[in-house]
Scaffold this active site. Structure first.
Site, PDB file in Angstrom:
ATOM      1  N   TYR A   1      -2.325  -0.687  10.234  1.00 44.77           N
ATOM      2  CA  TYR A   1      -2.104  -0.703   9.077  1.00 44.77           C
ATOM      3  C   TYR A   1      -1.008  -0.614   8.360  1.00 44.77           C
ATOM      4  CZ  TYR A   1      -3.725  -1.134   3.995  1.00 44.77           C
ATOM      5  OH  TYR A   1      -4.165  -1.427   2.989  1.00 44.77           O
TER       6      TYR A   1
ATOM      7  N   SER B   1       0.893  -0.680   0.554  1.00 45.08           N
ATOM      8  CA  SER B   1      -0.168   0.124   0.222  1.00 45.08           C
ATOM      9  C   SER B   1       0.646   1.332   0.158  1.00 45.08           C
ATOM     10  CB  SER B   1      -1.030  -0.049   1.476  1.00 45.08           C
ATOM     11  OG  SER B   1      -1.443   1.114   1.559  1.00 45.08           O
TER      12      SER B   1
END
Ligand code: NAP
Length: 594
Positions: free
Chosen positions: A477, A464
């Site tokens: 995350y 990501s």
């Protein structure tokens, strides 16, 4: 004919001798049922028919496989005198003599590698073989006539690009000039070069240690120098004007060929109107290093042209069909969002898809749709990527039922938002189990299968932009994704020597269902639901489609890219993380208005 196994060939290979009109004795080996369609595998330089042994083994169940030693090579006798004995016209006589002996009643599927392919182009473009060849698969060997025209066009109109192509191929052809010198190549091959060649081949081409090349190598190489001397200068100076293929041609181009530039095949459709292009990551000796893929493409192409209808994946496909047609691609998190889009893009390129998700119905839907958009085959598998035992069972089942995965996409992931001090140990465990351990399990299990097969492959891990974008609201995350990014980089270094690429994809903000399932730490359920709805609206407004991430994934595999930031904001953040990390650190403190 006798039934003894031929040296270096699979057991039960049958040998026979075919004597050409000129009196040359050609050693021909056959495998499989002569009642099946015939595939003739033709070797190059400096090789003998055994170069095809691994591919022949994989085709023998479905085809009548025929291999022969080109005159002067292996166990075939050499013409006398050597000079003038290796012209393409005489090699065509040999081919017709073999084909008349092994398949008198039906045309054959011809496959050539290196000089076998150079010969194959001659056979596929001269009139006297019409009706004797059903298809031609060319691997790493151009037509000398097409090459002659290619040079002439570039000399006549040398734009900078064309001049660079000419110089590039000129540099790759150094050995062709060397082979034209008298006597020296023979001395070298029968002396030190011949002794060192097997080790050189293993080091430079990464061919397996399996006893190939055969002991005839020095005399194969010495005789084979006449292939060059008898043909190259003459054909390049005066290429045939009518060298049009009268059969469907499948062109397989290895991407890392040290001897041939892929530009040699620019505009080939002019000469071969029924052309199917394939691109294979590998070096020159792909019959030794990529036998599974070659056998699959040869078999699919031949079978397709045996029947009345040609399957979709043979003649058409989406972007990169040349590269992914028939390849086995496994995608996790394939039931929705980015994973589903990735599965569809590979499907459009004619791949075989394994759609994995913990959502069984969603995975089944993806597999069904994948078949509709072009996948050669598609299956759904239910698995929780966070569960090591489940993943072990999945890896064993996939290997047993579908084969070794060519492209693995570790994409399944979940969102988790909230400040570090609000994030519980259980929250951490959940996000790391899926986002990091899921990737570790995938890489460990399927990566090992790829490495053990020894025929290359590619692993894509969905990280990501959060991997390089610090944030006070996504600590868990972002940590999981930073770990995926680093894991990908380390694994890339480890597997590079085995022809396995590893890419980390860093999407950015993409409009998928992930925002609807993201857990918000430190707030009650009602507040969590409100925040999910709000973030989902933002993602919806940004509206970046997952299909564009999928395009980036295929592109990353084709070009073996290490780290791929996808959306503009991901690309910008990636740049800033290198050039001005202080700006990112400052912006990490800004709290979004949730
Ligand atoms: P998505 O629409 O929620 O898709 C993720 C899929 O993975 C879902 O089908 C989900 O099933 C499945 N999954 C979740 N945990 C799993 C597990 N333990 N085992 C098997 N399957 C599991 O999300 P997405 O946006 O496509 O995300 C795909 C990947 O891209 C993730 O790794 C995500 O972190 C990453 N990513 C997304 C964005 C973005 O903006 N969307 C940005 C950067 C990175 P359930 O529906 O049952 O959970």
């Amino acid at each position: 004919m006798n039934d003894e196994g031929a040296e270096g060939l699979p057991a039960n290979a049958r040998e026979r001798w075919v004597v050409t009109p000129e009196g040359v004795r050609l050693c021909v080996a056959e495998l499989g049922d002569p009642g099946q369609p015939t595939v003739v595998l033709l070797h190059g330089y400096p090789d003998s028919k055994e170069v095809w042994s691994l591919v022949a083994e994989r085709l023998r169940d479905r085809f009548h496989v025929v291999l022969y030693d080109v005159r002067g090579h292996g166990r075939s006798t050499a013409p006398r005198p050597l000079h003038g004995g290796f012209t393409l016209e005489k090699l065509t006589d040999d081919f017709l003599a073999v084909v008349d002996a092994v398949s008198p009643g039906a045309p054959v599927h011809l496959v050539g590698h290196d000089w076998g392919s150079v010969q194959g182009w001659e056979f596929a473009t001269v009139r006297r073989t019409e009706g004797r060849i059903a298809t031609f698969t060319s691997v790493s060997g151009p037509s000398l006539d097409h090459f002659g025209h290619w040079i002439a066009q570039r000399v006549a109109r040398p734009t900078p690009r064309r001049a660079a192509q000419l110089l590039g191929q000129g540099a790759k052809s150094w050995y062709v000039y060397a082979l034209h010198t008298p006597a020296l190549p023979e001395l070298a091959w029968r002396g030190p070069l011949g002794r060192r060649w097997p080790a050189l081949l293993r080091r430079l081409e990464r061919t397996p240690e399996d006893g190939y090349p055969t002991p005839s190598l020095p005399s194969d190489a010495a005789h084979g120098a006449w292939l060059y001397r008898d043909n190259v200068r003459a054909r390049l100076r005066r290429p045939r004007e009518d060298a049009y293929a009268h059969v469907p041609v499948q062109l397989i181009t290895p991407t890392g060929d040290a001897f041939l530039s892929p530009h040699l095949y620019d505009g080939l459709e002019l000469w071969a109107p029924q052309l199917t292009r394939r691109t294979l990551p590998g070096k020159h000796w792909v019959p030794r290093t990529r036998p599974d893929r070659l056998a699959d493409w040869i078999g699919t192409f031949a079978t397709a042209h045996e029947g009345a209808t040609v399957p979709r994946q043979v003649v058409a496909g989406g972007a990169h069909a040349d590269r992914f047609g028939g390849q086995l691609v496994l995608v996790t998190g394939a039931a929705s969002g980015i994973g589903r889009a990735i599965a569809f893009s590979f499907a459009e390129a004619g791949a075989r898809i394994v759609a994995v998700d913990r959502d069984a119905e969603g995975a089944a839907r993806t597999a069904q749709m994948a078949r509709l958009v072009g996948a050669q085959e598609a299956w759904a598998e239910t698995a929780d990527v966070a569960d090591g035992q489940v993943m072990e069972k999945l890896a064993a089942k996939v290997a047993a039922d579908y084969g070794v995965v060519d492209v693995l996409v570790n994409n399944a992931g979940i969102g988790l938002a909230g400040a570090f001090l609000d994030t519980t140990a259980e929250d951490w465990r959940r996000v790391l189990d899926v986002n990091l351990w899921g990737v570790i399990h995938g890489c460990r299990l399927f990566g090992r299968q790829m490495a053990e097969r020894g025929q290359g492959g590619h692993i894509v891990n969905t990280a990501s932009a959060a991997a390089f974008l610090p944030s006070s609201t996504l600590p868990a995350y972002s940590t999981s994704k930073a770990a995926v990014l680093m894991l990908s980089e380390c694994l890339r270094a480890e597997l590079a020597g085995q022809g396995i690429g590893v890419s980390a994809i860093c999407p950015g903000i993409v409009n998928t269902g992930i925002t609807a399932t993201t857990h918000f730490a430190g707030v009650d359920e009602a507040e969590g639901a409100r925040r999910r709805a709000r973030v989902s609206r933002w993602y919806g407004r940004r509206n970046y489609p997952p299909e564009k991430v999928a395009d980036a994934v295929l592109d990353a595999v084709v070009h073996d890219r290490a780290v791929v930031p996808v959306t503009p904001e991901a690309r910008g953040a990636h740049l800033l993380s290198r050039l001005a990390p202080g700006i990112l650190r400052a912006s990490a403190r800004v709290k979004p208005p949730l």
